[in-house]
Design an enzyme around this catalytic site. Structure first.
Site, PDB file in Angstrom:
ATOM      1  CG  ASN A 148      -0.638  -0.071   2.228  1.00 34.99           C
ATOM      2  OD1 ASN A 148       0.932  -0.712   2.391  1.00 34.99           O
ATOM      3  ND2 ASN A 148      -1.080   0.755   3.490  1.00 34.99           N
ATOM      4  CD  GLU A 246       4.075  -0.020  13.512  1.00 40.67           C
ATOM      5  OE1 GLU A 246       2.864   0.600  13.504  1.00 40.67           O
ATOM      6  OE2 GLU A 246       4.868   0.132  15.029  1.00 40.67           O
ATOM      7  CB  CYS A 280      -1.259   1.165   8.066  1.00 40.18           C
ATOM      8  SG  CYS A 280      -0.419   2.391   8.266  1.00 40.18           S
ATOM      9  CD  GLU A 458       8.016   0.934  10.852  1.00 36.02           C
ATOM     10  OE1 GLU A 458       9.714   0.329  10.920  1.00 36.02           O
ATOM     11  OE2 GLU A 458       7.207   0.445  10.945  1.00 36.02           O
TER      12      GLU A 458
END
Ligand code: NDP
Length: 481
Positions: A148, A246, A280, A458
Site C-alpha cells: 500500500n 506495524e 493503515c 519506527e
C-alpha cells in the site's frame, strides 16, 4: 521487460517470474519480475554479514553521502518514480509522487542522523573508572514490506537500517515489485559494499518465510496484516531475533457537536477514501455526535458521490482502483456483510465499470452501524466508511477506544478542553486534533498500540532503538605517571 533480484551486489534472474499488472488497466503489463530462489537468498545473507562489517567501518560522513545521494535522487525523480508507483499500485498520481518525495525525505533525514549519533558518558561508582555508552549496529536486518506504500514503508525501514550501520535484505510485496526495483537501482549505484542491500522478490509464504526463519538475520522489521505479523513473531522468537511490526488498524474519527462540520466532512472524506481506503491510518469508523449526525451524513454522502473514481494516471482522479482482484472481492464481501449486519448503505460500495478494465469501486458510506458489528471491528482496507452515532463526548471516547487495534484516532472539535482530554485519553499511538487520522511526519515516532504494533517505534530518532544494540564500556584510567 524482465526485472531481476539484487543478490550479493549483482542483478540476477531467478528460476521463475511473475507478471506485474496495472490495476487501473489490466491490459497494461508493467513487466516480468524474477522470483528469488532459496539458494540466492542464502548466498546474499552470507554476503550481507561481510558487507555489514565493511559498511559499519565507513566514516560517518561517507555514510551521510550515500544516504543523502539516495534521498536527493528520489526527490528529484519523484514525478517519474511516482508515476511508476501509481501505475502498479493504483493510487492517484499526486499521491504516488508525494509518496516518492516523502520516501526521499526519509533518506535525507537519516543522512543527517548519521552525523548526530551521540552516546553517553558517566562516572563509575568506582573511583578512577569512566563509562562510555554507545549504540552499535545490530547486523543484518530483514525488511518485509506491504504494497500500500511500496516505496515509503520500505524507505522508512531501509534508511535507518543503513544510517545505524546495518545490512538489509528486503522482500517487498509481490504485488508492487517495480517500485522496489527502482529504489534498489538507486541504492545499488552508491558507494556501498557489495551485498550490503539485497532485493529478494517472491511470495511471502516461500521466500518471505525462509527469510524470517533464518538464523543469519539479526532483526526483522515488518509491515502488513496481523495474522502474518503473528506468524513472523513466532518465527522470530524461535531464533530470539529482534522484531518490530506495524500491522492492522481500525482508526476512528470522532466528530463532536461543536465541530466545524465542513472541516469534519473534508477530514472524513480524505481519511476514509484517500488511497482507496488502503492505509493503515484510514478513518474507517466515523463516530458522530447525534446532534450533528444528520447534517454530517448528508454532507459526507454528497462529498463521497462527488469524488472522481478513475485511472490512477488520469488528471482529476481522486480515487484510483483497489490494488488487486482479491482485495476487490474482499471489499465487496464486506459490503454484503454490512447489509447482513443491518448497516444502511447510503451510497457507493459497488464495482464500477470503466473505459479501462480495472479493479474500480465507488466509495461507500454506511450509516446506522454499531461498534460491535464486524465491519467496525475488522480492518477492511477498502474505500468504505462506517458512521456510528453517539450521544456524548464520553460515549465517543469509549467507542474510539473500544477496539483491539490502536494506531491512530482523531477528534474534530472547537472545544479545547475536549481536544485536550481526547489527546490524553485516546488509546492509540498517534492522536490527531482537527486533522485527518492519516498523514504523519517523518522526523517523529510512528506506531500504535494493541494489535496494531509490536516492538520499538519506527521513524524519527526512535528508530535507533530497533536498529542498534547498546554497548556499555568501562574504562579504568589509572593514575598519571
Ligand atoms: P500481508 O501481511 O499478507 O503481506 C505483507 C507482506 O508480508 C508482503 O510482503 C507479503 O508478501 C509478506 N508475507 C506474507 N506472508 C509472509 C510470511 N509467511 N513470511 C514472511 N513474509 C510474508 O498483507 P497483504 O498485503 O496480503 O494485505 C492483506 C491485509 O493486510 C490488508 O487487506 C490489510 O488489512 C492488511 N495490511 C495492512 C497494512 C498496514 O499498513 N497496516 C499494510 C498491508 C496490508 P507477498 O504479499 O508478496 O506474498
Amino acid at each position: 521487460m524482465h526485472n531481476s533480484n539484487y543478490i550479493c551486489g549483482e542483478w540476477v534472474s531467478g528460476d521463475t517470474e511473475i507478471a506485474n499488472v496495472n490495476p487501473s488497466d489490466l491490459s497494461d503489463v508493467i513487466g516480468q519480475f524474477a522470483q528469488a530462489t532459496s539458494a540466492q537468498l542464502e548466498a546474499t545473507l552470507d554476503q550481507a554479514q561481510a558487507a555489514q562489517k565493511e559498511w559499519a567501518a565507513y566514516g560517518i560522513e561517507r555514510k551521510y553521502n550515500v544516504l543523502m545521494a539516495i534521498g536527493t535522487e528520489m526527490m528529484a525523480r519523484a514525478e517519474e518514480l511516482g508515476t511508476l508507483l501509481s501505475r502498479e499500485e493504483g493510487k492517484p498520481i499526486a499521491e504516488g509522487k508525494g509518496e516518492v518525495y516523502r520516501a526521499g525525505q526519509f533518506f535525507t533525514y537519516y543522512a543527517a542522523e548519521t552525523l548526530r549519533q551521540m552516546g553517553e558518558t558517566a562516572d563509575s561508582v568506582r573511583d578512577g573508572i569512566e563509562i562510555d555508552v554507545r549504540r552499535e549496529p545490530i547486523g543484518t536486518v530483514a525488511i518485509i514490506s506491504p504494497w500500500n506504500f511500496p516505496t515509503a514503508t520500505a524507505s522508512w525501514k531501509i534508511a535507518p537500517a543503513l544510517c545505524y550501520g546495518n545490512a538489509v535484505v528486503w522482500k517487498p510485496a509481490n504485488v508492487t515489485p517495480a517500485s522496489a526495483v527502482a529504489l534498489v537501482e538507486i541504492i545499488a549505484r552508491q558507494d556501498i559494499p557489495k551485498g550490503l542491500v539485497s532485493l529478494v522478490m517472491g511470495s511471502g509464504g516461500t521466500i518471505g518465510q525462509q527469510l524470517v526463519e533464518s538464523t543469519k538475520v539479526n532483526a526483522i522489521s515488518f509491515t502488513g496484516s496481523v495474522p502474518v505479523g503473528k506468524s513472523i513473531a513466532a518465527a522470530a522468537i524461535g531464533n530470539l531475533t529482534k522484531v518490530q511490526m506495524e500491522m492492522g488498524s481500525k482508526n476512528a474519527l470522532a466528530v463532536m457537536d461543536d465541530a466545524d462540520l465542513d472541516l469534519a466532512v473534508n477530514l472524513a472524506l480524505g481519511g476514509a477514501f484517500g488511497g482507496s481506503g488502503q492505509k493503515c491510518t484510514a478513518s474507517s469508523r466515523l463516530v458522530v455526535h447525534r446532534a450533528v449526525h444528520d447534517a454530517f451524513v448528508e454532507k459526507l454522502v454528497a462529498g463521497a458521490k462527488a469524488m472522481k473514481v478513475g485511472h490512477a494516471l488520469e488528471a482529476g482522479t481522486q480515487i484510483g482502483p483497489v490494488v488487486s482482484e482479491q482485495q476487490l472481492n474482499e471489499n465487496l464481501a464486506y459490503v454484503d456483510l454490512a447489509a447482513s449486519e443491518g448497516a444502511e448503505l447510503l451510497c457507493g460500495g459497488a464495482r464500477l465499470e470503466m473505459p479501462h478494465n480495472g479493479y474500480y469501486m465507488s466509495p461507500g458510506v454506511f450509516a446506522g452501524t454499531t461498534n460491535d458489528m464486524r465491519i467496525n471491528r475488522e480492518e477492511m482496507f477498502a474505500p468504505l466508511a462506517c458512521v456510528i452515532a453517539v450521544d456524548s463526548y464520553d460515549e465517543a471516547l469509549h467507542v474510539v477506544n473500544d477496539t483491539h487495534f490502536g494506531l491512530t484516532s482523531g477528534i474534530v472539535t472547537t472545544n479545547l478542553a475536549r481536544a485536550t482530554h481526547f489527546r490524553r485519553n485516546a488509546q492509540t499511538g498517534c492522536v490527531m486534533v482537527n486533522l485527518p487520522t492519516a498523514g504523519t511526519d517523518y522526523h517523529v515516532p510512528f506506531g500504535g498500540r494493541g494489535d496494531s504494533s509490536y516492538g520499538p517505534r519506527e521513524q524519527g530518532r526512535s528508530a535507533a532503538e530497533f536498529y542498534t544494540v547498546v554497548k556499555t564500556a568501562y574504562i579504568a584510567s589509572g593514575q598519571p605517571a
